[in-house]
Scaffold this active site. Sequence first.
Site, PDB file in Angstrom:
ATOM      1  N   MET A   1     -43.138  25.068   8.325  1.00  0.00           N
ATOM      2  CA  MET A   1     -43.288  25.177   9.786  1.00  0.00           C
ATOM      3  C   MET A   1     -44.737  25.457  10.194  1.00  0.00           C
ATOM      4  O   MET A   1     -45.001  26.279  11.065  1.00  0.00           O
ATOM      5  CB  MET A   1     -42.356  26.271  10.335  1.00  0.00           C
ATOM      6  CG  MET A   1     -40.892  26.018  10.032  1.00  0.00           C
ATOM      7  SD  MET A   1     -39.814  27.442  10.401  1.00  0.00           S
ATOM      8  CE  MET A   1     -40.182  28.549   9.016  1.00  0.00           C
TER       9      MET A   1
ATOM     10  N   LYS B   1     -32.189  23.073  16.047  1.00  0.00           N
ATOM     11  CA  LYS B   1     -33.310  23.729  16.715  1.00  0.00           C
ATOM     12  C   LYS B   1     -34.576  22.936  16.449  1.00  0.00           C
ATOM     13  O   LYS B   1     -34.984  22.769  15.298  1.00  0.00           O
ATOM     14  CB  LYS B   1     -33.481  25.167  16.201  1.00  0.00           C
ATOM     15  CG  LYS B   1     -32.276  26.065  16.442  1.00  0.00           C
ATOM     16  CD  LYS B   1     -32.469  27.402  15.769  1.00  0.00           C
ATOM     17  CE  LYS B   1     -31.239  28.290  15.951  1.00  0.00           C
ATOM     18  NZ  LYS B   1     -31.362  29.559  15.202  1.00  0.00           N
TER      19      LYS B   1
ATOM     20  N   ASP C   1     -27.190  21.591  11.410  1.00  0.00           N
ATOM     21  CA  ASP C   1     -28.539  21.693  11.946  1.00  0.00           C
ATOM     22  C   ASP C   1     -29.184  20.331  12.184  1.00  0.00           C
ATOM     23  O   ASP C   1     -28.692  19.294  11.714  1.00  0.00           O
ATOM     24  CB  ASP C   1     -29.421  22.510  10.999  1.00  0.00           C
ATOM     25  CG  ASP C   1     -29.205  24.005  11.149  1.00  0.00           C
ATOM     26  OD1 ASP C   1     -28.541  24.406  12.113  1.00  0.00           O
ATOM     27  OD2 ASP C   1     -29.700  24.763  10.298  1.00  0.00           O
TER      28      ASP C   1
END
Length: 254
Positions: free
Chosen positions: A172, A58, A36
């Site tokens: 997030m 991502k 990642d």
Amino acid sequence: MSRGRISIVGAGPGDPELITVKALRRLEEADVVLYDRLVSDELLNYCRTGTLKIYCGKAPGRHALTQSEIERLIVDYATVGHHVVRLKGGDPFVFGRGGEEALAAARAGIPFEVIPGVTSAAGASASAGIPLTHRGTAASFAVVTGSRCGGENAPVRWDLLAQSVDTLAVYMGVAKLGEICGELIRHGRAASTPAALIENATTSAERVVTGTLGDIVQRAAAMRIGNPAMLLVGDTVGIREMLRPAEAVERRIV
């Protein structure tokens, strides 16, 4: 070839030294590693020569591979006999979509394991000197996603979290920071409640901004805090100031 296996591995919150010994062993054994965006490049050096490394990071609005493509790849490579390591930042089962990848392996009948990692809430908390729990101050904490705060499909009950949990660790949440703080205040959390944002926690690029629910948005904007960043809300944020003088003395001695 005989069917291979899949290891879904947590790399920890950013500092490469916070990965587990078991996770490092899996990297050394791997035939294929899918990694990642928030995984330290230093960890990939533990792979042996010839290991296939596939980036599948991502970022907000930019995905190298879709989740379904990632699941297809790990299954396809394992099906032809490879040991596949799916290397993820933090912990695979804490907002890491590791459960989806484990289910993909299970549906395909492929042996798999999940190796936990230090999740970002714990890493950011320790690195910034902000306990998640503290005797006499906080007896509970919750981790929650901030990425879908507001809107029709909001998955988080901010009304319950505002009143029932001492320390909140919001993943997030940078893009929705104003909405998150607004929801907590609207549902009864005092605007004077201490809050902190920890950017790039545990790494050499770490930055911390502290304030309150009422002013953390302005403070974060002034410092141009960006992703990845962890939001911590609760009275334990105030303990950071008590720890900083001791930390400064230690660094001078070193």
